[in-house]
Scaffold this motif. Structure first.
Motif: not given
Length: 301
Positions: A150-156, A172-174, A182-184, A247-248
């Motif tokens: 999710a962190q990396l896809l957020g960067q993208a 989906y990752a979230n 965060d997924a919504r 999740s952390p």
């Protein structure tokens, strides 16, 4: 009976010889004509073959057209074959960010994660850094590291904010990381940007199931004629996500110089499946293709 005179015999022989000569001449002319026609046909066929070869060569006569060929092969899941053509492309035109991108995707899809990761990291210093972050996020998801994904896809996503399938992957990752709120937003954005996307539809239905909005999830799946197998997969995935531990916090893998966008209320267009209202309202459309939770080539595993 009188015997024919020598003169008559000679005249008859001459006539026969002349007839034979005329017949031979006619046959010879016909033979030459037939040979000429056959030769012309052969020449035409040869010219057509040369033209076809030239046309085929022209289709890959530039780097851009060769890249389109590779992209098409990958859309048809010819990942191993595409690697061979990428080798040929780079031998002819050298390595470029685009060739690195298609190579990284092919390496990931053929189970060569270490090489794929190295290729994606090379993209982070090119104009295709969004593709690099996305690929790294998909690799993280394949390892089951969904918070990192999710962190990396957020960067993208911050670099390609209107890519619907990327938004669906991020949502989906979230979900898999247990970050339901965060997924919504990305899932809603994905569906409105690509209402015909089976992936976006299924991932949003998954969110609705996980957040106990079963009526709206059912309405969404009905509106898009999802087959029973897909509905069952959505429900089973939702059950798995419900039992995930909290999740952390975010993992700083590749810090971005871009600040996090401020959270703003989401106002979406009411649709035929939104029922009596509530927070989840988006435009849906009817599709006939079989649906899956995530596309093998684009979604988070």
């Amino acid at each position: 009976m009188n015997k024919p005179s020598n003169a008559r015999v000679l005249r008859r022989a001459g006539t026969l010889a002349l007839s034979a000569l005329i017949a031979w001449t006619i046959a010879g002319c016909a033979s030459v004509k037939d040979q000429y026609a056959a030769s012309a046909d052969a020449q035409q066929r040869a010219a057509a073959e040369l033209a076809a070869d030239a046309k085929a060569g022209a289709t890959v006569d530039t780097q851009a057209t060769y890249l389109k060929l590779v992209d098409q092969m990958q859309k048809e899941d010819l990942w191993f074959a595409s690697l061979a053509h990428i080798d040929a492309l780079e031998q002819r035109w050298g390595i470029s960010p685009e060739s690195t991108r298609v190579r990284a995707d092919a390496l990931r899809q053929t189970g060569q994660a270490v090489l794929a990761e190295a290729a994606y990291k090379h993209l982070l210093t090119t104009p295709l850094e969004s593709a690099g972050y996305r690929g790294l996020g998909l690799l993280a998801g394949a390892r089951g590291s969904y918070a990192e994904a999710a962190q990396l896809l957020g960067q993208a996503q911050r670099r390609s904010p209107t890519d619907a399938l990327l938004l669906s992957d991020l949502g989906y990752a979230n979900l898999k990381a247990g970050r339901l709120e965060d997924a919504r937003l990305p899932l809603m954005q994905a569906l409105q940007l690509r209402p015909d996307s089976a992936q976006a539809q299924a991932n949003l239905a998954l969110y609705l199931e996980v957040t106990n909005q079963q009526d709206q999830a059912r309405a969404l799946m009905d509106a898009n004629r999802m087959p029973e197998a897909t509905r069952r997969a959505v429900r089973e995935a939702a059950q798995q996500i419900r039992v995930l531990p909290p999740s952390p916090g975010p993992i700083a893998v590749f810090p971005s110089a871009i600040a996090e966008p401020a959270t703003t209320p989401l106002t979406l267009k009411r649709s035929r499946w939104s029922g009596t209202g509530g927070p989840m309202q988006a435009t849906a459309s009817v599709v006939e293709a079989p649906l899956t939770l995530n596309s093998p080539s684009r979604g988070t595993p």
